[in-house]
Design a protein around this motif. Sequence first.
Motif, PDB file in Angstrom:
ATOM      1  N   SER A  36       0.825  -1.213   0.000  1.00 42.26           N
ATOM      2  CA  SER A  36       0.000   0.000   0.000  1.00 42.26           C
ATOM      3  C   SER A  36       0.861   1.266   0.000  1.00 42.26           C
ATOM      4  CB  SER A  36      -0.921   0.008   1.211  1.00 42.26           C
ATOM      5  OG  SER A  36      -1.597   1.240   1.309  1.00 42.26           O
ATOM      6  N   VAL A  37       1.986   1.216   0.706  1.00 35.63           N
ATOM      7  CA  VAL A  37       2.867   2.380   0.780  1.00 35.63           C
ATOM      8  C   VAL A  37       3.659   2.536  -0.517  1.00 35.63           C
ATOM      9  CG1 VAL A  37       4.896   3.318   1.967  1.00 35.63           C
ATOM     10  CG2 VAL A  37       3.066   2.243   3.293  1.00 35.63           C
ATOM     11  N   MET A  40       1.950   3.102  -5.415  1.00 35.16           N
ATOM     12  CA  MET A  40       1.749   4.361  -6.164  1.00 35.16           C
ATOM     13  C   MET A  40       3.072   5.085  -6.434  1.00 35.16           C
ATOM     14  SD  MET A  40      -1.322   4.690  -7.351  1.00 35.16           S
ATOM     15  CE  MET A  40      -0.813   6.203  -8.132  1.00 35.16           C
ATOM     16  N   TYR A  69      -5.406 -11.547  -0.091  1.00 35.62           N
ATOM     17  CA  TYR A  69      -6.646 -10.783  -0.295  1.00 35.62           C
ATOM     18  C   TYR A  69      -6.357  -9.279  -0.291  1.00 35.62           C
ATOM     19  CZ  TYR A  69      -9.252 -15.062   1.014  1.00 35.62           C
ATOM     20  OH  TYR A  69      -9.767 -16.316   1.095  1.00 35.62           O
ATOM     21  N   ARG A  73      -6.430  -6.620  -3.515  1.00 32.37           N
ATOM     22  CA  ARG A  73      -7.355  -5.475  -3.466  1.00 32.37           C
ATOM     23  C   ARG A  73      -6.654  -4.149  -3.703  1.00 32.37           C
ATOM     24  NH1 ARG A  73     -10.621  -8.370   0.366  1.00 32.37           N
ATOM     25  NH2 ARG A  73      -9.226  -7.824   2.062  1.00 32.37           N
ATOM     26  N   ILE A  74      -5.419  -4.020  -3.221  1.00 30.31           N
ATOM     27  CA  ILE A  74      -4.688  -2.763  -3.416  1.00 30.31           C
ATOM     28  C   ILE A  74      -4.492  -2.508  -4.913  1.00 30.31           C
ATOM     29  CG2 ILE A  74      -2.433  -1.639  -3.094  1.00 30.31           C
ATOM     30  CD1 ILE A  74      -2.364  -3.035  -0.296  1.00 30.31           C
ATOM     31  N   THR A  77      -7.913  -1.957  -6.707  1.00 33.18           N
ATOM     32  CA  THR A  77      -8.493  -0.645  -6.395  1.00 33.18           C
ATOM     33  C   THR A  77      -7.820   0.449  -7.219  1.00 33.18           C
ATOM     34  OG1 THR A  77      -9.047  -1.324  -4.153  1.00 33.18           O
ATOM     35  CG2 THR A  77      -8.915   1.042  -4.549  1.00 33.18           C
ATOM     36  N   ILE A  78      -6.501   0.408  -7.264  1.00 33.79           N
ATOM     37  CA  ILE A  78      -5.761   1.417  -8.029  1.00 33.79           C
ATOM     38  C   ILE A  78      -6.096   1.296  -9.522  1.00 33.79           C
ATOM     39  CG2 ILE A  78      -3.433   2.112  -8.769  1.00 33.79           C
ATOM     40  CD1 ILE A  78      -2.539   1.397  -5.863  1.00 33.79           C
ATOM     41  N   LYS A  80      -8.765  -0.049 -10.995  1.00 32.83           N
ATOM     42  CA  LYS A  80     -10.149   0.360 -11.268  1.00 32.83           C
ATOM     43  C   LYS A  80     -10.276   1.880 -11.280  1.00 32.83           C
ATOM     44  CE  LYS A  80     -13.722  -1.313  -9.042  1.00 32.83           C
ATOM     45  NZ  LYS A  80     -14.766  -2.170  -8.420  1.00 32.83           N
TER      46      LYS A  80
END
Lengths: 235, 343
Positions: A36-37, A40, A69, A73-74, A77-78, A80
């Motif tokens: 997550s960190v 991006m 999972y 999702r990370i 999500t990005i 999408k």
Amino acid sequence: MKILSIDTSNYVLGIGLLDGNQVMGEYISNLKKNHSVRVMPAIQTLMNECNVKPAELSKIVVAKGPGSYTGVRIGVTIAKTLAWTLNIPLTGVSSLEVLAASSGRHFNGFVSPLFDARRGQIYTGLYQFEEGRISSIMEDQLIMTTDWAPKLNELSQNILIAGNDLPLHQDILKEILGDKAVFAEITEHNPRPAELALLGRNKPDEDPHHFVPNYIRLAEAEAKWLESQSNQKNK
Amino acid sequence: MKAEKDQLILGIETSCDETAVAIVKNGREIVANVVSSQIESHKRFGGVVPEIASRHHVEQVTIVLEEALRQAKMDIDNIDAIAVTEGPGLVGALLIGVNAAKALAFAHDIPLVGVHHIAGHIYANRLVTEMAFPLLSLVVSGGHTELVYMKEHGHFEVIGETRDDAAGEAYDKVARTLSLPYPGGPHIDRLAHEGTPDIDLPRAWLEPGSYDFSFSGLKSAVINTVHNAEQRGDKIAPEVLAASFQASVVDVLVTKTVQAAKEYKVNQVLLAGGVAANKGLRAALTAAFSGLKDVELVIPPLSLCTDNAAMIAAVGSILYEKGKRSDLTLNGNAGLDITIHNS
Ligand SMILES: [Zn+2]
């Protein structure tokens, strides 16, 4: 045609940029660190290096699982959000298919990519390359290694087995499959983001609003709830 | 004279079981406010299941984003900054909002601001009326019970908090003891209005001068009262028990809030958080503060008490104005401290 690919479904963090018939750049790490960190900033760095602006992207391809999972999702999500807000197509590719393509593109036989799924289980499937085209022979699934190996043993050709979690399952596979099992080299265990982009380029577009990861498994609470419902019915 | 350009903040909130996106103008005016609730899905489990909450957020996030922009009749390029809840909350759930916000900020080169969820609940009040400092906020929700003092915008000082259960947790546990459906809080509130508080339940005042709370003793007392009655073959009327329990909770909350408001000489008291929807608490606070002429009591409408993204955008507006920015390493943080916003 600039394609951005994102894979955060397992420990490997992969970002790729494919421009037409050329791989512009790839970022890969295989670390037990927080996706997550890092994801991006990795996308930003790679796109800056390649001098590509978000508005120039023409497609997003994401590894849709199976895997962790939270990890899946990370990335999803990005992917999408980018596809929706840039109004460009989105395509999901099996995380196992990417691994199969990253190790077995020129292997003469079947490819069984795997991710460890704890308690002796693996996420795996069976793939095959014929004239440069990959096809799924057995669908992605969650299975005990001790149940998967005998299935592979019934096949008539050799099977390439790849994945960073291989050491956890190699002894069982070797014992049951003997020489039929060909184990990928350590340099072939990372799913490559450029392969992800290439596989996604040739797959149909999906609606970002309704795109979801392929978890393979129900959430534990959901599975227990369904079980209790069917028990009540059978009483 | 030419009017200054309006400031538009897009807020994203996914800390628990609501996927929410809102657009707020100049920190005060709601332009769009979309909340997609998962409560129906979690009811069958008797509480929020984190993995299922995360799955719902992924399904909903872009749909809710699009709906908010559609309601506002706006394009993402009209937005000055994106504010997102970075914590506290369920980490897997927070990650969906945080990563969607980062992707959006990156795609359009829009500033990004991480927001504390409880700061959001407090700022829900600014969507009702302008804040008057210094102020005190009583925050009561499923996960929080605290008194927060603010000397100015964007500065938060926790002067009291629960040492064990949050008030909302105590409500849910008592509701379970009474076999009421999830979520139990509203059912207890409703029952409490049908009964009289005839059972003497304990009130945890803690040390003199302390603004901390404790509800675990009260919760145990309720459970013991029910068990003892069962052993005697009695049955306690649920509405009497609910009324007695609620009277104890409300008594402690209101008394400590009034004390703190006087000691800190505040101009305003703001009610915040999901339990702020509780009618008993609203009525008791209103009654208590009607005698304190110098203090304005603000109670937001129910729709702004429960989780929403307008409140996150409202905090984001102030933080953005103060020059606070988050970068693309922003992460979900389940145990985030509200003082991160203090400069
Ligand atoms: Zn809340």
